[in-house]
Design a protein around this motif. Structure first.
Motif, PDB file in Angstrom:
ATOM      1  N   ALA A   1       4.450 -60.952 -47.106  1.00  0.00           N
ATOM      2  CA  ALA A   1       4.226 -59.490 -47.261  1.00  0.00           C
ATOM      3  C   ALA A   1       4.083 -58.679 -48.685  1.00  0.00           C
ATOM      4  N   HIS A   2       4.931 -59.210 -49.530  1.00  0.00           N
ATOM      5  CA  HIS A   2       4.776 -58.903 -50.927  1.00  0.00           C
ATOM      6  C   HIS A   2       3.466 -58.870 -51.432  1.00  0.00           C
ATOM      7  N   LYS A   3       2.823 -59.968 -51.133  1.00  0.00           N
ATOM      8  CA  LYS A   3       1.425 -60.297 -51.600  1.00  0.00           C
ATOM      9  C   LYS A   3       0.629 -59.667 -50.942  1.00  0.00           C
ATOM     10  N   CYS A   4       0.781 -59.377 -49.709  1.00  0.00           N
ATOM     11  CA  CYS A   4      -0.194 -58.328 -49.056  1.00  0.00           C
ATOM     12  C   CYS A   4      -0.115 -56.866 -49.516  1.00  0.00           C
ATOM     13  N   TYR A   5       1.090 -56.593 -49.810  1.00  0.00           N
ATOM     14  CA  TYR A   5       1.250 -55.051 -50.332  1.00  0.00           C
ATOM     15  C   TYR A   5       0.636 -54.826 -51.439  1.00  0.00           C
ATOM     16  N   LEU A   6       0.888 -55.931 -52.571  1.00  0.00           N
ATOM     17  CA  LEU A   6       0.126 -55.820 -53.754  1.00  0.00           C
ATOM     18  C   LEU A   6      -1.542 -55.789 -53.584  1.00  0.00           C
ATOM     19  N   LYS A   7      -1.949 -56.716 -52.760  1.00  0.00           N
ATOM     20  CA  LYS A   7      -3.348 -56.644 -52.586  1.00  0.00           C
ATOM     21  C   LYS A   7      -3.968 -55.324 -51.995  1.00  0.00           C
ATOM     22  N   CYS A   8      -3.172 -54.533 -51.466  1.00  0.00           N
ATOM     23  CA  CYS A   8      -3.350 -53.078 -50.699  1.00  0.00           C
ATOM     24  C   CYS A   8      -3.217 -52.062 -51.883  1.00  0.00           C
ATOM     25  N   GLY A   9      -2.782 -52.477 -53.154  1.00  0.00           N
ATOM     26  CA  GLY A   9      -2.420 -51.552 -54.004  1.00  0.00           C
ATOM     27  C   GLY A   9      -1.136 -50.718 -54.421  1.00  0.00           C
ATOM     28  N   PHE A  10      -0.143 -51.476 -53.332  1.00  0.00           N
ATOM     29  CA  PHE A  10       1.065 -51.013 -53.701  1.00  0.00           C
ATOM     30  C   PHE A  10       1.767 -51.477 -55.028  1.00  0.00           C
ATOM     31  N   GLN A  11       2.618 -50.740 -55.791  1.00  0.00           N
ATOM     32  CA  GLN A  11       3.288 -51.245 -56.978  1.00  0.00           C
ATOM     33  C   GLN A  11       4.755 -51.373 -56.651  1.00  0.00           C
ATOM     34  N   GLU A  12       5.110 -52.377 -57.432  1.00  0.00           N
ATOM     35  CA  GLU A  12       6.883 -52.260 -57.452  1.00  0.00           C
ATOM     36  C   GLU A  12       7.449 -51.273 -58.227  1.00  0.00           C
ATOM     37  N   GLU A  13       8.335 -50.678 -57.621  1.00  0.00           N
ATOM     38  CA  GLU A  13       8.585 -49.469 -58.621  1.00  0.00           C
ATOM     39  C   GLU A  13      10.389 -49.697 -58.628  1.00  0.00           C
ATOM     40  N   GLY A  14      11.042 -50.416 -58.087  1.00  0.00           N
ATOM     41  CA  GLY A  14      12.262 -50.560 -58.206  1.00  0.00           C
ATOM     42  C   GLY A  14      12.768 -51.420 -57.329  1.00  0.00           C
ATOM     43  N   ARG A  15      14.140 -51.997 -57.406  1.00  0.00           N
ATOM     44  CA  ARG A  15      14.600 -52.888 -56.375  1.00  0.00           C
ATOM     45  C   ARG A  15      16.034 -52.440 -56.181  1.00  0.00           C
ATOM     46  N   TYR A  16      16.640 -52.680 -54.871  1.00  0.00           N
ATOM     47  CA  TYR A  16      17.865 -52.503 -54.537  1.00  0.00           C
ATOM     48  C   TYR A  16      18.524 -53.944 -54.432  1.00  0.00           C
ATOM     49  N   ARG A  17      19.449 -54.115 -55.964  1.00  0.00           N
ATOM     50  CA  ARG A  17      19.876 -55.427 -56.018  1.00  0.00           C
ATOM     51  C   ARG A  17      20.836 -56.018 -54.775  1.00  0.00           C
ATOM     52  N   LYS A  18      20.568 -57.334 -54.318  1.00  0.00           N
ATOM     53  CA  LYS A  18      21.506 -57.889 -53.763  1.00  0.00           C
ATOM     54  C   LYS A  18      21.832 -56.932 -52.233  1.00  0.00           C
ATOM     55  N   LYS A  19      20.985 -56.416 -51.797  1.00  0.00           N
ATOM     56  CA  LYS A  19      21.308 -55.424 -50.506  1.00  0.00           C
ATOM     57  C   LYS A  19      21.455 -56.106 -49.234  1.00  0.00           C
ATOM     58  N   ILE A  20      20.352 -57.363 -49.362  1.00  0.00           N
ATOM     59  CA  ILE A  20      20.239 -58.080 -48.015  1.00  0.00           C
ATOM     60  C   ILE A  20      21.135 -59.463 -47.913  1.00  0.00           C
ATOM     61  N   TYR A  21      21.717 -59.627 -46.988  1.00  0.00           N
ATOM     62  CA  TYR A  21      22.344 -60.819 -46.682  1.00  0.00           C
ATOM     63  C   TYR A  21      21.618 -61.602 -45.489  1.00  0.00           C
ATOM     64  N   LYS A  22      20.931 -62.660 -46.125  1.00  0.00           N
ATOM     65  CA  LYS A  22      20.335 -63.504 -45.098  1.00  0.00           C
ATOM     66  C   LYS A  22      20.580 -65.062 -45.305  1.00  0.00           C
ATOM     67  N   ASN A  23      20.996 -65.821 -44.221  1.00  0.00           N
ATOM     68  CA  ASN A  23      21.225 -67.264 -44.380  1.00  0.00           C
ATOM     69  C   ASN A  23      21.973 -67.595 -45.693  1.00  0.00           C
ATOM     70  N   GLY A  24      23.354 -66.832 -45.670  1.00  0.00           N
ATOM     71  CA  GLY A  24      24.186 -67.379 -46.819  1.00  0.00           C
ATOM     72  C   GLY A  24      23.783 -67.005 -48.231  1.00  0.00           C
ATOM     73  N   THR A  25      22.672 -66.037 -48.437  1.00  0.00           N
ATOM     74  CA  THR A  25      22.449 -65.604 -49.866  1.00  0.00           C
ATOM     75  C   THR A  25      22.158 -64.239 -49.570  1.00  0.00           C
ATOM     76  N   TYR A  26      22.479 -63.589 -50.753  1.00  0.00           N
ATOM     77  CA  TYR A  26      22.234 -61.899 -50.898  1.00  0.00           C
ATOM     78  C   TYR A  26      21.011 -61.870 -51.747  1.00  0.00           C
ATOM     79  N   TRP A  27      19.930 -60.962 -51.171  1.00  0.00           N
ATOM     80  CA  TRP A  27      18.623 -60.980 -51.664  1.00  0.00           C
ATOM     81  C   TRP A  27      18.496 -59.474 -52.252  1.00  0.00           C
ATOM     82  N   ASP A  28      17.430 -59.165 -52.990  1.00  0.00           N
ATOM     83  CA  ASP A  28      17.043 -58.042 -53.350  1.00  0.00           C
ATOM     84  C   ASP A  28      16.072 -57.299 -52.357  1.00  0.00           C
ATOM     85  N   SER A  29      16.205 -56.133 -52.208  1.00  0.00           N
ATOM     86  CA  SER A  29      15.115 -55.301 -51.536  1.00  0.00           C
ATOM     87  C   SER A  29      14.171 -54.615 -52.538  1.00  0.00           C
TER      88      SER A  29
END
Length: 179
Positions: free
Chosen positions: A139-167
């Protein structure tokens, strides 16, 4: 809303035949693993039917489309503008390709481009934004391909399969879309 036509897809209204496709993917962990926590628990048929009813009746504040095959109109997925702020001219974007056999074939990026055209040229929005989990690299690659830019991140916001991930917070502005 009128239909929006692309090369291989059409963004169209919800139809009765779409409900069975929706009932299939809402409880498929291969589809929902990268989606919001709305899909953390199983969805009952009743809950899916209730959501579907709001889409068919047009009672949602969202501007929502089914991603359909251009030739057959058969369901591929869904794409929405939500949290629309008419004063400040921005909205959030959400998308799901709900059929496994349609993943990775470019339907998502074509749908996003059609929705961008609608949002910027018809609705006169100035900004589209979204969040994507850092582990959702496709999805990240798709959004970049469509012109979206990363402007920030919510650090360790998502807990999935035993790991905290950024959003990751991504956006595209009207003037960036026009380039």
């Amino acid at each position: 809303m009128s239909r929006l036509y692309g090369e291989r897809i059409v963004l169209r209204e919800y139809q009765d035949a779409d409900l069975e496709y929706m009932k299939t993917w809402v409880n498929d962990p291969n589809i929902t693993a990268n989606l919001s926590d709305n899909f953390l628990y199983p969805h009952s048929s009743y809950a899916t039917e209730s959501f579907f009813k709001t889409m068919v009746e047009g009672t949602s504040a969202n501007k929502s489309f089914v991603i359909g095959d251009a030739a057959s109109l058969q369901y591929i997925g869904q794409i929405d503008l939500y949290k629309i702020d008419w004063k400040n001219r921005f909205a959030s974007l959400a998308i799901v390709v709900g059929r496994k056999e349609c993943l990775g074939k470019g339907y998502g990026s074509e749908a996003i481009r059609l929705l961008q055209k609608f949002a910027f040229e018809e609705l006169n929005l100035n900004r589209l934004e979204l969040e994507v989990y850092e582990f959702n690299q496709a999805a990240h690659k798709c959004y970049l391909k469509c012109g979206f830019q990363e402007e920030g991140r919510y650090r360790k916001k998502i807990y999935k399969n035993g790991t905290y991930w950024d959003s990751l917070v991504m956006s595209i502005l009207k003037n960036e879309y026009e380039k």
